[in-house]
Structure formats: C-alpha cells, structure tokens
Design an enzyme around this catalytic site. Structure first.
Site, mmCIF file in Angstrom:
data_model
loop_
_atom_site.group_PDB
_atom_site.id
_atom_site.type_symbol
_atom_site.label_atom_id
_atom_site.label_comp_id
_atom_site.label_asym_id
_atom_site.label_seq_id
_atom_site.Cartn_x
_atom_site.Cartn_y
_atom_site.Cartn_z
ATOM 1 N N GLY A 44 0.821 -1.204 0.000
ATOM 2 C CA GLY A 44 0.000 0.000 0.000
ATOM 3 C C GLY A 44 0.851 1.248 0.000
ATOM 4 N N CYS A 46 5.257 -6.138 1.771
ATOM 5 C CA CYS A 46 5.623 -4.714 1.743
ATOM 6 C C CYS A 46 4.928 -3.968 2.882
ATOM 7 C CB CYS A 46 5.311 -4.118 0.367
ATOM 8 S SG CYS A 46 6.140 -2.534 0.064
ATOM 9 N N TYR A 47 3.919 -3.132 2.600
ATOM 10 C CA TYR A 47 3.195 -2.467 3.684
ATOM 11 C C TYR A 47 2.615 -3.512 4.629
ATOM 12 C CZ TYR A 47 0.026 0.708 6.130
ATOM 13 O OH TYR A 47 -0.614 1.439 7.103
ATOM 14 N N HIS A 86 7.789 -7.408 -3.395
ATOM 15 C CA HIS A 86 6.509 -7.812 -3.994
ATOM 16 C C HIS A 86 6.685 -9.128 -4.758
ATOM 17 C CE1 HIS A 86 3.943 -4.272 -3.244
ATOM 18 N NE2 HIS A 86 5.096 -3.621 -3.214
ATOM 19 N N GLU A 145 4.371 -10.894 -6.002
ATOM 20 C CA GLU A 145 3.292 -11.079 -6.967
ATOM 21 C C GLU A 145 3.606 -10.529 -8.352
ATOM 22 O OE1 GLU A 145 2.053 -7.281 -4.663
ATOM 23 O OE2 GLU A 145 3.397 -9.002 -4.446
ATOM 24 N N ASP A 195 -16.954 -10.929 -22.504
ATOM 25 C CA ASP A 195 -17.661 -10.897 -21.231
ATOM 26 C C ASP A 195 -19.164 -11.099 -21.420
ATOM 27 O OD1 ASP A 195 -15.143 -10.287 -20.313
ATOM 28 O OD2 ASP A 195 -15.537 -8.141 -20.138
ATOM 29 N N LYS A 232 -10.429 -11.640 -16.249
ATOM 30 C CA LYS A 232 -10.655 -11.824 -17.687
ATOM 31 C C LYS A 232 -10.213 -13.209 -18.166
ATOM 32 C CE LYS A 232 -11.743 -9.638 -21.613
ATOM 33 N NZ LYS A 232 -12.947 -8.821 -21.806
#
Length: 519
Positions: free
Chosen positions: A59, A86-87, A176, A178, A233, A375
């Site tokens: 964050g 992280c945060y 991070h 991710e 979609d 998606k």
C-alpha cells in the site's frame, strides 16, 4: 440452494496497485482468493468468511503516520497463516511489537537482490542458485522485528527483507512476490498456499455449476434482459445464463453503426441461430451517427454514445413483458476498482460502460454471474461452456466502438475506410499466426490528410496508425514488436486495398504513458 464451501484465501488490500496480481497467482492454483479493502475487514468479517489463510497487501501509506491503515488486531490470535507483503510486512511488525522507521537512506525502488539467512519452508525452491532477484517499492523500513520472528533474507537496503515466525505460521516480506519482476515470486506464493493446507478445489467446472444454481435461485421464473455486445464478457454471461434459465433470457444487441466489419452479422448468427436465443437486433445506426455528426471531443463522443445506448436499450427492452432482471458482464476488477481505499469514491480514470445508469433507470435487479472472475478466468469459463475459440479469444473492443479510433470528427465515409483497413490489418495478424500473442490490435484513422503518389497520379488521402499491444489485463501494456517485413507488407496491403488511405504508421507507445486506445 446449498452453497458449496471452498477453501478461501482472504487478501486484505491496503491500496497497492498490484493487489489483483496476488489474487491472480492464487487463482492459478485453483484457490478462491477474495480481495477486501482494509476498512471493510473486521474481526467479525474474518470469522464470517472463515478463510484458511490471509495475505496483507502492499500500500502507498506509511505505518509511521498516525491513523494509517492496520489489519484487525484479533487476526493475529485466530491461528491463521498470515503473509505480509511490503506495507503488509510493516503493519505486521508494528502490530506485533516490532518497529518501522522512515528514511535513513534505506528506501528501495526497483530491482534488488535478496540473500538467504537460514532455512524456511516458505522459501522452498528459492536460493538454489544464489541470491534471488526481487522487486522492491518501499520508503519506510523495518528497523526491529517483532518478538518471535527471525530473519531469513536480507537485501542491501532491507536487513529484514524476509522474516517469519514459523511456529505461528506468520511470514513477512518487504518485496513484492506477486509481480513479474520477482521471478521466483509465484513459487513463494505457491509455497504459502501449500503450507496453509489449501486443497485447490476452485475450478471452472465447479464455478459453472455453482453459478448456474445461483442464477436459478436468484431469478426464479422471472425474465432476464442481457445487453449483448458480442465481446467475451457479455457472450460468456449470455451463454451461462441461457444454460441456467433458457427462454427466460432475451438478449438485446444494440448496433450503433460503430462496429467492425461484419461484426453485427457474426453476433446475430452466433447467438440467434447457433444458440437459439431470443435476440433483439436493435439496428440504430442512423440514430447514433446523426447524433455524432460534427462532434470531435472524445469525452462528448463517449457521453453521447452512452446516453443514446441507454435510451435505445430501454426502448427495446420495454418490449419484453415481465422482465425484472438485467444481466451484465461485470468482472472482478470492475468490482475491486469501484471501491475506494480512502473511504470515498475512487479516482475515475474512465467509466465502465457495463455499470452505467441502466439498472436504476429501468428499475431492474442486476444479475452479474461473472463478478468473481478475472478476464482470463472468463475465457476459461467460456471454454467450459463450449463457446468457439473465435469468440473466447477475441481482442477487447471498447463500448464506444470505432468512435474512439477515429480522432476528430466522425463521418460515415471515414468509418467505412477504417473498417476496411482494420479488417486487412487483423487478417494480416491472423495469417502470420500472431493474433493470440497480441492482447489488442486495431487501426486508428487519423484526422489528417497527406500527399502521396500512386501510379502517375497525386493522392491526398488519410493517414492511419496501426496499434498492437501485449498485456495481461490492460492496466499496463507494451507495443508488439512486429518485424519490419510484417509492417511493410501490411502497409502495402492497406494502401493498395483500401481507397482513402495513402500513409501507414505504427504506434510504439507503451501504457503508461499512453493509453491503449487513441481516445
């Protein structure tokens, strides 16, 4: 309906721009990951959700600021595995008795390398070949770890880059894992999920069955209207709902005259003939194009199209007696992005056309069967439902259609030229086997004419720009590196086959700083 209970990973979001990537990594492992903004997560919420594990995201705030975000303190007494990123690491340390400081020259932004400082199950597969590359993005730093924690990895400016209390299953990293720039990050998240004991029971087959049951329970014997654009979609949503309730569904396909070449016929044939769905083909091209005449401002274009779309949709939907529900292809990123992390409305980059004023104006209840999916998961569900690859793999197409690929004033003549050029370009991409490697590709016709020579004659025709990007979710993108041979061959075809264009350019702008579309 008996609700299927899946192992759930709760991600408490502190406002990171890449929190969605954490969920995507977990979803790839067949784990149901749910993102909740920190201000909505209480101890009671956690108990109700009953997650098997919790991840605290990064964050932009500083834990040293009074009133900055925190995780519910009771989380750390629930016996749940927790991973702070992280945060998330910094608030764990602060809340559990450690210390975080600002400045002192220990900020890190960008690529860094972490050195191992001990053995930890979370790091299985890490450090096999030495230091691990990671992506850092922090100004504050942990200056004292909480009681019970040990250090398992350091970087030049983060002496506590990896810390853990294995006894309590608490793990914290300053980087991070991710993001793409932490090459081994996916393995770290996979290790955390394995250590937490997830069964990996969340599959598209299971989602399909559960979604159909939910639709039937919500709708009962009432009628549903679905706005069908022909994109991925809305197509997947329509087929899923049709499988659930059959003839209770009517699709409305608004043809605003801003579609690609042959697109309207393709959509109508697909859904009316192949799927035998009730489909209203609203042919309103003249209404839209007349209203757009003389308009060049892109925001005015969008608003004009959006208002008319609602009016047209409502006019045709009113023909369906007894309709009480409106189906939309809202996706999980739309849901996440509609929530503010500061307690107020989120900053709006652009409006999502699928969450416009239709439900309120028409007095209908929403049916959103895809609102838990990203998606790529929608495409997987489409394959599960048997949709042809030609629909599942289609590049995204904007709600305002070709209007935003025609900078400046829109005319019928320019739209015809644009459709032809776009068709040649996409044909070239398909012929060279590149379509599935590209996230989105299109032609923009530019509001400028240029001098050219064709044969022995002078031409004064439009210039066009080719655009092709690679991306995961459209939030960031880079241009596709076509060969010069491909670009030359494509330019020749467009100039030779499309009357009205005598110059072709290629857009090599990334996002950011540019956007994918031209308007």
């Amino acid at each position: 309906m008996t609700q299927t209970v899946h192992d759930r990973l709760l991600i408490i979001d502190f406002g990171s721009q890449v929190t969605q990537l954490i969920a995507r990594r977990a979803r790839e492992l067949n784990v149901l990951a749910e993102i909740r903004p920190y201000q909505s997560v209480t101890e009671e919420v956690i108990r109700d959700l009953a997650p098997r594990a919790v991840i605290l995201s990064g964050g932009p705030d500083s834990v040293t600021r009074e009133g900055s975000p925190r995780a519910p303190q009771g989380l750390f007494d629930m016996g749940l595995p927790v991973l702070g990123i992280c945060y998330g690491q910094q608030t764990m340390m602060t809340q559990l008795g450690g210390k975080v400081e600002s400045g002192h020259g220990t900020a890190e932004f960008g690529r860094a390398y972490v050195t191992a400082k001990g053995q930890l199950d979370l790091l299985d597969g890490w450090f096999d070949k030495g230091d691990e590359q990671v992506w850092m993005s922090h100004g504050d730093h942990v200056s004292a770890i909480a009681p019970g924690f040990e250090v398992y990895g350091t970087s030049p400016n983060a002496p506590f880059a990896i810390t853990a209390d294995p006894t309590r299953h608490f793990y914290a990293v300053q980087f991070h894992p991710e993001v793409h720039h932490t090459p081994g990050g996916k393995r770290l998240i996979e290790n955390f999920i394995r250590l937490a004991g997830f069964s990996g029971d969340w599959t598209m087959g299971a989602y399909r069955e559960e979604a159909i049951a939910r639709i039937r329970e919500q709708v009962g014997d009432k009628k549903v209207i679905c706005g069908l654009s022909g994109g991925v979609d809305s197509s997947v949503a329509a087929v899923l709902i049709h499988e659930a309730i059959g003839d209770q569904l009517t699709c409305v396909f608004v043809d605003h005259g801003l579609l690609r070449q042959g697109e309207a016929e393709e959509v109508v044939t697909m859904f009316r003939d192949n799927y035998n769905m009730a489909l209203i083909h609203a042919e309103e091209q003249d209404l839209f194009l007349d209203a757009l005449e003389g308009i060049s401002d892109p925001e005015v274009k969008r608003k004009t199209i959006g208002k008319l779309f609602i009016d047209v949709f409502q006019k045709h939907a009113d023909q369906i007696d007894g309709a009480e529900f409106l189906a939309q292809g809202t996706l999980y990123p739309d849901v996440i992005e509609s929530v503010s992390f500061s307690g107020g409305p989120s900053v709006t980059i652009k409006s999502h056309h699928n969450v416009g004023g239709l439900p309120e104006k028409m007095g209908l209840t929403l049916v959103e069967p895809l609102r838990e999916l990203f998606k790529d998961e929608v495409r997987a569900l489409g394959r599960e439902l048997g949709l042809p690859q030609s629909f599942i793999g289609r590049h995204p197409f904007p709600g305002p259609g070709l209007a935003i690929r025609c900078p400046g004033e829109i005319t019928r003549a320019k739209l015809d030229i644009l459709r032809q050029a776009d068709a040649v370009y996409i044909d070239q991409i398909r012929k060279h086997g590149l379509y599935d490697d590209i996230w989105q590709a299109f032609v923009a016709i530019l509001p400028v004419r240029t001098v050219g020579v064709m044969g022995d004659g002078r031409t004064y025709d439009y210039a066009c720009a080719l655009r092709a990007v690679t991306s995961v979710d459209g939030m960031t993108a880079d241009y596709y590196p076509f060969s010069h041979d491909f670009l030359g061959e494509t330019a020749t075809r467009i100039i030779n086959e499309v009357k009205g264009i005598n110059r072709v350019t290629y857009d090599v702008t990334s996002k950011p700083p540019g956007t994918i579309e031209w308007e």
